[in-house]
Scaffold this motif. Structure first.
Motif, short mmCIF file in Angstrom:
data_model
loop_
_atom_site.label_atom_id
_atom_site.label_comp_id
_atom_site.label_asym_id
_atom_site.label_seq_id
_atom_site.Cartn_x
_atom_site.Cartn_y
_atom_site.Cartn_z
N ARG A 211 0.87 -1.18 0.00
CA ARG A 211 0.00 0.00 0.00
C ARG A 211 0.91 1.23 0.00
NH1 ARG A 211 -1.97 -3.63 3.69
NH2 ARG A 211 -1.16 -2.44 5.46
N VAL A 212 0.42 2.31 -0.60
CA VAL A 212 1.29 3.46 -0.86
C VAL A 212 0.78 4.70 -0.13
CG1 VAL A 212 2.29 4.89 -2.70
CG2 VAL A 212 1.62 2.54 -3.19
N SER A 213 1.71 5.42 0.49
CA SER A 213 1.39 6.76 1.00
C SER A 213 2.58 7.64 0.66
CB SER A 213 1.15 6.72 2.50
OG SER A 213 0.99 8.03 2.97
N GLY A 214 2.39 8.57 -0.26
CA GLY A 214 3.52 9.37 -0.72
C GLY A 214 4.55 8.45 -1.35
N PHE A 218 3.75 0.25 2.52
CA PHE A 218 3.35 -0.51 3.70
C PHE A 218 3.00 -1.93 3.26
CE2 PHE A 218 2.73 3.87 4.62
CZ PHE A 218 3.09 4.01 5.95
N ASP A 220 1.84 -5.90 4.96
CA ASP A 220 1.50 -6.69 6.15
C ASP A 220 2.56 -7.76 6.35
OD1 ASP A 220 -0.80 -5.27 6.57
OD2 ASP A 220 -2.05 -6.63 5.39
N GLN A 256 5.16 -1.37 13.64
CA GLN A 256 5.67 -1.13 12.29
C GLN A 256 7.18 -1.26 12.29
OE1 GLN A 256 4.22 2.63 10.82
NE2 GLN A 256 2.09 2.07 11.15
N ILE A 277 4.08 -4.06 8.65
CA ILE A 277 3.15 -3.98 9.78
C ILE A 277 2.89 -5.39 10.31
CG2 ILE A 277 0.88 -3.17 10.53
CD1 ILE A 277 0.97 -1.23 8.19
N GLN A 279 1.48 -8.58 11.96
CA GLN A 279 0.23 -9.23 12.33
C GLN A 279 0.61 -10.55 12.96
OE1 GLN A 279 -1.56 -9.23 8.36
NE2 GLN A 279 -3.31 -8.22 9.28
N GLU B 90 -7.86 14.12 2.32
CA GLU B 90 -7.80 12.89 1.50
C GLU B 90 -6.40 12.27 1.60
OE1 GLU B 90 -11.13 13.71 -1.97
OE2 GLU B 90 -9.05 14.29 -2.31
N ARG B 94 -5.57 8.64 3.01
CA ARG B 94 -4.83 7.66 2.23
C ARG B 94 -3.67 7.10 3.07
NH1 ARG B 94 -4.27 10.33 -2.89
NH2 ARG B 94 -2.52 11.43 -2.01
N ASP B 95 -3.01 8.00 3.81
CA ASP B 95 -1.88 7.59 4.64
C ASP B 95 -2.36 6.64 5.75
OD1 ASP B 95 0.92 7.89 5.43
OD2 ASP B 95 0.03 8.73 7.24
N ALA B 98 -3.24 3.26 4.39
CA ALA B 98 -2.06 2.47 4.03
C ALA B 98 -1.47 1.81 5.27
CB ALA B 98 -1.02 3.37 3.35
N ARG B 99 -1.64 2.45 6.44
CA ARG B 99 -1.06 1.93 7.68
C ARG B 99 -1.92 0.85 8.33
NH1 ARG B 99 3.01 5.37 9.61
NH2 ARG B 99 3.27 7.08 8.16
N LEU B 100 -3.17 0.74 7.89
CA LEU B 100 -4.05 -0.27 8.47
C LEU B 100 -3.76 -1.62 7.85
CD1 LEU B 100 -7.55 1.48 8.56
CD2 LEU B 100 -6.11 0.87 10.50
N PRO B 101 -3.70 -2.68 8.67
CA PRO B 101 -3.50 -4.00 8.08
C PRO B 101 -4.65 -4.33 7.14
CG PRO B 101 -3.46 -4.11 10.48
CD PRO B 101 -3.86 -2.73 10.12
N SER B 102 -4.39 -5.05 6.05
CA SER B 102 -5.47 -5.36 5.12
C SER B 102 -6.49 -6.25 5.83
CB SER B 102 -4.93 -6.05 3.88
OG SER B 102 -4.22 -7.19 4.24
N ARG B 105 -9.52 -2.53 6.65
CA ARG B 105 -9.86 -1.26 6.01
C ARG B 105 -11.28 -1.26 5.47
NH1 ARG B 105 -6.07 -1.52 2.02
NH2 ARG B 105 -5.20 -3.24 3.16
#
Lengths: 315, 105
Positions: A211-214, A218, A220, A256, A277, A279, B90, B94-95, B98-102, B105
């Motif tokens: 998953r992308v932020s900037g 990220f 799991d 993290q 992250i 789990q 937004e 989004r950030d 992204a930090r939440l485990p799949s 969400r």
């Protein structure tokens, strides 16, 4: 020439007053304006709306449009005889012309002598395109094929759409929502006006793992309960291939673990980070021996994960 | 034909004239938006203003909104600042996603 039903685009009656047309435009513009709307296909709808409004708000253009009669949208048609003399000021071919471009060319002062015939400097039209690329493409840099219908003016000043296709190089460093400018790649400027630009809006496809932020990524990281308790060295995928990550003993779910510099490259050097992250995963079905060992562990352990509940209750 | 693209981000700068030319805003409108605190130059105290290239995206948005809704400067400044807030929120969302485990969400 293909017919477009401007009245139905605006959701108004053919007899609608100027005021009703204006109101309909405001209502729909608020709904579909690409800068404020989240509706799917908003940009396309707003373009159609703008084109319809440009024609219907102008009494001269509206009269010319009404004279075309009513046809099915998309139906090939020709204007009635004499139409172009009455409204266009000259003869021209209707074969390869877009209805919107035809009416745009009918603006006052433009149809006599043509838009290109004046000497006012006009900058070319800017275009905005969304380039959908994968995370791997953003990581390495990539090329996208673009095709634009760019307006070109003929000697009478009427617009014709010319298909132009080219490859644009997206250097590494792109991320979701980032913009790029391709100077001079929009419509041609007129009478010495600068050529328009093409703006690329980068949209990343969702990735199976990351998953992308900037420029940070990220992922799991599922750990077995004993790996989380005892610590372990595990393989973690990165965009450059798997790396070994040392998980310290006593690692909790939700923590993290940062892999510095393993994110997306930034446009002017440096990289984002990759965050794993944690789990804590448990097997959906444990075997007899595993269950026995867990029971043994439960008897031996003094660990109480809900100790803070009891403290709350005691207050 | 292959073309190199130019980034629109903070490391690239545009002059006041360039922002006007590329966005379509007049110098008066741009100065108005700066006065409202909607579009900040890199150094507001400098004799000639420069803007980071990501501000061009906002300036172009302002130009379209002004044209398409017939807004005056007050309305435009309000709308652009609210849009900026929406974009920031937004980005934060989004950030956080992204930090939440799949699966959560």
């Amino acid at each position: 020439m293909k017919y477009k039903d401007y009245y139905s685009v605006m959701g108004v009656d053919r007899k609608a007053s100027d005021e009703e047309i204006k109101k309909a435009y405001r209502r729909l513009a608020r709904k579909y304006h690409p800068d404020v709307s989240k509706e799917p296909g908003a940009e396309e709808k707003f373009k159609e709306l703008g084109e319809a409004y440009e024609t219907l708000k102008d009494p001269e253009k509206r009269a010319a449009y009404d004279q075309l009669g009513s046809h099915r949208p998309g139906q090939d048609f020709r204007p009635p005889p004499g139409w172009e003399k009455q409204f266009g000021g000259g003869e021209f071919s209707f074969e390869d012309i877009d209805l919107g471009d035809l009416f745009a060319g009918l603006s006052a002062g433009q149809h006599r002598g043509g838009r290109g015939g004046g000497n006012v400097r006009m900058p070319g039209q800017d275009f905005e395109v969304t380039a959908h690329i994968s995370l791997e493409e953003a990581y390495r840099g990539t090329e996208v094929d673009l095709e634009l219908a760019v307006p070109e003016y003929d000697e009478r000043g009427f617009v014709h759409r010319e298909r132009r296709s080219f490859k644009a190089r997206i250097p590494k460093g792109a991320t979701d929502g980032q913009r790029l400018r391709l100077p001079g790649k929009g419509g041609k400027g007129l009478n010495g006006g600068r050529d328009g630009d093409l703006y690329l809006n980068i949209a990343l496809h969702p990735h199976r793992l990351f998953r992308v932020s900037g420029h940070d990524l990220f992922v799991d990281l599922p750990l077995a309960p004993w790996e989380a308790v005892l610590g372990a060295t595990v393989q973690v995928p990165t965009l450059a291939g798997p790396v070994r990550l040392s998980v310290p003993p006593g690692t909790r779910a939700g923590q993290q673990l940062r892999l510095a510099g393993r994110g997306l490259p930034r446009p002017h050097g440096g990289e984002g980070d990759l965050f794993a992250i944690v789990q804590v995963a448990v097997p959906s079905a444990a075997g007899e021996r595993e269950r026995a060992l867990y029971r043994q562990l439960a008897d031996a352990s003094t660990f109480n994960p809900r100790g803070h509940f009891e403290q709350e209750g005691a207050k | 034909m292959r073309i190199e693209a130019q980034w629109l981000h903070r490391q690239i700068q545009f002059s006041e004239e360039e922002i006007c030319e590329l966005s379509g805003l007049s110098a008066t409108e741009l100065r108005g938006l700066v006065d409202y605190g909607v579009l900040a130059p890199i150094d507001p105290g400098a004799r000639t203003w420069t803007f980071s290239a990501d501000r061009l995206v906002l300036a172009r948005s302002a130009f379209r909104l002004r044209n398409d809704f017939g807004l005056d400067l007050d309305g435009l400044a309000l709308m652009v600042s609210l849009l900026e807030r929406v974009r920031e929120l937004e980005g934060e969302m989004r950030d956080l996603r992204a930090r939440l485990p799949s699966g959560s969400r």
